[in-house]
Design a protein around this motif. Structure first.
Motif, PDB file in Angstrom:
ATOM      1  N   MET A   1      69.794  59.888  58.119  1.00  0.00           N
ATOM      2  CA  MET A   1      68.456  59.876  58.676  1.00  0.00           C
ATOM      3  C   MET A   1      67.914  61.304  58.632  1.00  0.00           C
ATOM      4  N   GLN A   2      66.760  61.460  58.104  1.00  0.00           N
ATOM      5  CA  GLN A   2      66.125  62.767  57.992  1.00  0.00           C
ATOM      6  C   GLN A   2      65.184  62.984  59.178  1.00  0.00           C
ATOM      7  N   LEU A   3      65.407  64.074  59.873  1.00  0.00           N
ATOM      8  CA  LEU A   3      64.541  64.439  60.993  1.00  0.00           C
ATOM      9  C   LEU A   3      63.887  65.780  60.691  1.00  0.00           C
ATOM     10  N   ASN A   4      62.611  65.886  61.039  1.00  0.00           N
ATOM     11  CA  ASN A   4      62.006  67.208  60.919  1.00  0.00           C
ATOM     12  C   ASN A   4      62.417  68.042  62.134  1.00  0.00           C
ATOM     13  N   ASP A   5      62.014  69.291  62.176  1.00  0.00           N
ATOM     14  CA  ASP A   5      62.460  70.200  63.236  1.00  0.00           C
ATOM     15  C   ASP A   5      62.081  69.704  64.630  1.00  0.00           C
ATOM     16  N   GLU A   6      60.864  69.256  64.789  1.00  0.00           N
ATOM     17  CA  GLU A   6      60.414  68.800  66.109  1.00  0.00           C
ATOM     18  C   GLU A   6      61.156  67.537  66.553  1.00  0.00           C
ATOM     19  N   GLN A   7      61.400  66.619  65.629  1.00  0.00           N
ATOM     20  CA  GLN A   7      62.143  65.415  65.975  1.00  0.00           C
ATOM     21  C   GLN A   7      63.576  65.754  66.366  1.00  0.00           C
ATOM     22  N   ALA A   8      64.194  66.675  65.660  1.00  0.00           N
ATOM     23  CA  ALA A   8      65.567  67.077  65.972  1.00  0.00           C
ATOM     24  C   ALA A   8      65.631  67.737  67.346  1.00  0.00           C
ATOM     25  N   LYS A   9      64.682  68.606  67.660  1.00  0.00           N
ATOM     26  CA  LYS A   9      64.656  69.246  68.977  1.00  0.00           C
ATOM     27  C   LYS A   9      64.466  68.216  70.082  1.00  0.00           C
ATOM     28  N   HIS A  10      63.573  67.256  69.844  1.00  0.00           N
ATOM     29  CA  HIS A  10      63.319  66.219  70.842  1.00  0.00           C
ATOM     30  C   HIS A  10      64.561  65.347  71.034  1.00  0.00           C
ATOM     31  N   ALA A  11      65.215  64.969  69.957  1.00  0.00           N
ATOM     32  CA  ALA A  11      66.419  64.142  70.053  1.00  0.00           C
ATOM     33  C   ALA A  11      67.527  64.895  70.791  1.00  0.00           C
ATOM     34  N   ALA A  12      67.700  66.170  70.478  1.00  0.00           N
ATOM     35  CA  ALA A  12      68.731  66.963  71.146  1.00  0.00           C
ATOM     36  C   ALA A  12      68.418  67.128  72.633  1.00  0.00           C
ATOM     37  N   ASP A  13      67.168  67.383  72.975  1.00  0.00           N
ATOM     38  CA  ASP A  13      66.777  67.506  74.385  1.00  0.00           C
ATOM     39  C   ASP A  13      66.986  66.196  75.133  1.00  0.00           C
ATOM     40  N   THR A  14      66.667  65.086  74.476  1.00  0.00           N
ATOM     41  CA  THR A  14      66.865  63.777  75.091  1.00  0.00           C
ATOM     42  C   THR A  14      68.348  63.519  75.341  1.00  0.00           C
ATOM     43  N   LEU A  15      69.176  63.857  74.373  1.00  0.00           N
ATOM     44  CA  LEU A  15      70.617  63.687  74.565  1.00  0.00           C
ATOM     45  C   LEU A  15      71.125  64.560  75.707  1.00  0.00           C
ATOM     46  N   ARG A  16      70.589  65.749  75.834  1.00  0.00           N
ATOM     47  CA  ARG A  16      71.021  66.627  76.931  1.00  0.00           C
ATOM     48  C   ARG A  16      70.631  66.051  78.290  1.00  0.00           C
ATOM     49  N   VAL A  17      69.451  65.468  78.378  1.00  0.00           N
ATOM     50  CA  VAL A  17      69.026  64.836  79.634  1.00  0.00           C
ATOM     51  C   VAL A  17      69.939  63.659  79.957  1.00  0.00           C
ATOM     52  N   VAL A  18      70.275  62.870  78.948  1.00  0.00           N
ATOM     53  CA  VAL A  18      71.178  61.733  79.151  1.00  0.00           C
ATOM     54  C   VAL A  18      72.551  62.229  79.603  1.00  0.00           C
ATOM     55  N   ALA A  19      73.038  63.302  78.995  1.00  0.00           N
ATOM     56  CA  ALA A  19      74.343  63.846  79.364  1.00  0.00           C
ATOM     57  C   ALA A  19      74.358  64.298  80.818  1.00  0.00           C
TER      58      ALA A  19
END
Length: 63
Positions: A1-19
């Motif tokens: 899956m290809q993510l642009n920079d903003e999508q990758a940052k958002h996905a990583a931030d979301t995972l951190r909130v879930v963690a």
């Protein structure tokens, strides 16, 4: 899956909130309410794995 920079940052931030949320809920429940230290360790391991996934998502952007 290809993510642009903003999508990758958002996905990583979301995972951190879930963690943080899962560790807060399960860690608090296990550590303070039930005194179940094995479950507390499992919550900490889950936190570390989710954080690792967030780092991997962001690491893909650097390469």
């Amino acid at each position: 899956m290809q993510l642009n920079d903003e999508q990758a940052k958002h996905a990583a931030d979301t995972l951190r909130v879930v963690a943080i949320a899962q560790f807060g809920f399960f860690g608090y429940t296990a550590g303070l309410a039930r005194k179940d230290w094995w479950f507390m360790r499992a919550a900490a391991i889950g936190f570390a794995l989710i954080e690792f996934a967030a780092i991997l998502i962001l690491g893909d952007r650097d390469s």
